[in-house]
Design a protein around this motif. Structure first.
Motif, mmCIF file in Angstrom:
data_model
loop_
_atom_site.group_PDB
_atom_site.id
_atom_site.type_symbol
_atom_site.label_atom_id
_atom_site.label_comp_id
_atom_site.label_asym_id
_atom_site.label_seq_id
_atom_site.Cartn_x
_atom_site.Cartn_y
_atom_site.Cartn_z
ATOM 1 N N GLU A 32 18.751 -12.554 -19.037
ATOM 2 C CA GLU A 32 19.854 -13.291 -18.403
ATOM 3 C C GLU A 32 20.929 -12.338 -17.912
ATOM 4 O OE1 GLU A 32 21.226 -16.230 -21.201
ATOM 5 O OE2 GLU A 32 19.266 -17.212 -21.260
ATOM 6 N N GLN A 33 21.254 -11.309 -18.694
ATOM 7 C CA GLN A 33 22.243 -10.319 -18.281
ATOM 8 C C GLN A 33 21.800 -9.606 -17.009
ATOM 9 O OE1 GLN A 33 22.660 -8.332 -22.349
ATOM 10 N NE2 GLN A 33 24.560 -7.778 -21.294
ATOM 11 N N LEU A 34 20.557 -9.173 -16.983
ATOM 12 C CA LEU A 34 20.031 -8.466 -15.822
ATOM 13 C C LEU A 34 19.987 -9.403 -14.612
ATOM 14 C CD1 LEU A 34 19.026 -5.542 -15.397
ATOM 15 C CD2 LEU A 34 16.705 -6.449 -15.553
ATOM 16 N N TYR A 35 19.566 -10.624 -14.826
ATOM 17 C CA TYR A 35 19.497 -11.613 -13.743
ATOM 18 C C TYR A 35 20.887 -11.839 -13.138
ATOM 19 C CZ TYR A 35 18.115 -15.806 -11.193
ATOM 20 O OH TYR A 35 17.859 -16.719 -10.202
ATOM 21 N N ARG A 36 21.878 -12.069 -13.994
ATOM 22 C CA ARG A 36 23.246 -12.301 -13.502
ATOM 23 C C ARG A 36 23.794 -11.085 -12.758
ATOM 24 N NH1 ARG A 36 23.941 -15.122 -18.400
ATOM 25 N NH2 ARG A 36 24.819 -13.272 -19.371
ATOM 26 N N ALA A 37 23.450 -9.899 -13.209
ATOM 27 C CA ALA A 37 23.923 -8.681 -12.552
ATOM 28 C C ALA A 37 23.268 -8.481 -11.193
ATOM 29 C CB ALA A 37 23.654 -7.466 -13.443
ATOM 30 N N TYR A 38 22.007 -8.853 -11.069
ATOM 31 C CA TYR A 38 21.269 -8.590 -9.831
ATOM 32 C C TYR A 38 21.270 -9.740 -8.835
ATOM 33 C CZ TYR A 38 19.842 -3.928 -10.836
ATOM 34 O OH TYR A 38 19.867 -2.583 -11.049
ATOM 35 N N PHE A 39 21.531 -10.960 -9.263
ATOM 36 C CA PHE A 39 21.480 -12.087 -8.326
ATOM 37 C C PHE A 39 22.387 -11.864 -7.108
ATOM 38 C CE2 PHE A 39 22.322 -16.175 -6.470
ATOM 39 C CZ PHE A 39 21.073 -16.776 -6.451
ATOM 40 N N PRO A 40 23.673 -11.521 -7.280
ATOM 41 C CA PRO A 40 24.508 -11.331 -6.086
ATOM 42 C C PRO A 40 24.102 -10.116 -5.256
ATOM 43 C CG PRO A 40 25.781 -10.866 -8.087
ATOM 44 C CD PRO A 40 24.448 -11.412 -8.514
#
Length: 193
Positions: A32-40
């Motif tokens: 989830e941390q990686l996803y939130r960091a990379y989504f934008p």
């Protein structure tokens, strides 16, 4: 994100590679941390390639699914960001080949920067529109090099890894992209004068 930095901007040690190691162990919070960091970041990158919000979101989700499933295959030979952007690039190319829908530009969904002063909003939107139109006219290979260089601060070697070509090819694409962009912007700016 600059080279040698993790998600918090600290010197790399655990950082993103540490998150990947936790993902290999099945840690959903790390994912989830990686996803939130990379989504934008992926949204901005893919927005310039695909220009279709549903396709962008699908490619981001497909990319992050690969990250979840294949985290163990990351070997540390490049930065985590390079590995993830390379996955996204390949997924985007596949998405472009399989897409039947017309490509639309939706710059409001992925804004380019902070809000402008109220008296400069119209001017800023016009300038952003001119730049987006000029970038959209570049061939995909040149546009990708421009976006990775200026929006994501990647060096030529890192871009070469993402797109799977020699560094000299990246340099050549950048040379031609700058030349073509200069011509396009000059002609489009005349239209606004």
């Amino acid at each position: 994100m600059r080279e040698g930095r993790n998600l918090d901007g600290q010197a790399a040690g655990g950082g993103e590679a540490g998150l990947l190691a936790r993902i290999v162990a099945g840690d959903r919070h790390a994912f989830e941390q990686l996803y939130r960091a990379y989504f934008p970041r992926l949204g901005r990158f893919l927005g310039r390639m695909l220009r279709s919000v549903p396709l962008i979101e699908e490619v981001i989700n497909d990319t992050m699914l690969v990250v979840w499933q294949k985290a163990a295959s990351y070997n540390g030979s490049c930065q985590v960001s390079t590995w993830i952007f390379a996955i996204a690039y390949r997924k985007a190319l596949k998405g472009l080949r399989g897409s039947d829908e017309p490509l639309e530009c939706d710059t409001e969904s992925y804004p380019a920067g902070p809000e402008l002063e109220p008296d400069h909003v119209l001017e800023g939107r016009q300038l952003r529109q001119v730049l987006e139109q000029a970038l959209a006219q570049l061939p995909l290979a040149q546009r990708v090099v421009m976006v990775l260089t200026y929006d994501h601060e990647m060096g030529y070697a890192e871009i070469a890894e993402v797109v799977g070509c020699p560094v000299n090819t990246v340099k050549t694409r950048m040379f031609h992209a700058r030349h073509k962009l200069k011509e396009l912007l000059a002609s489009q700016m005349e239209d606004y004068s």
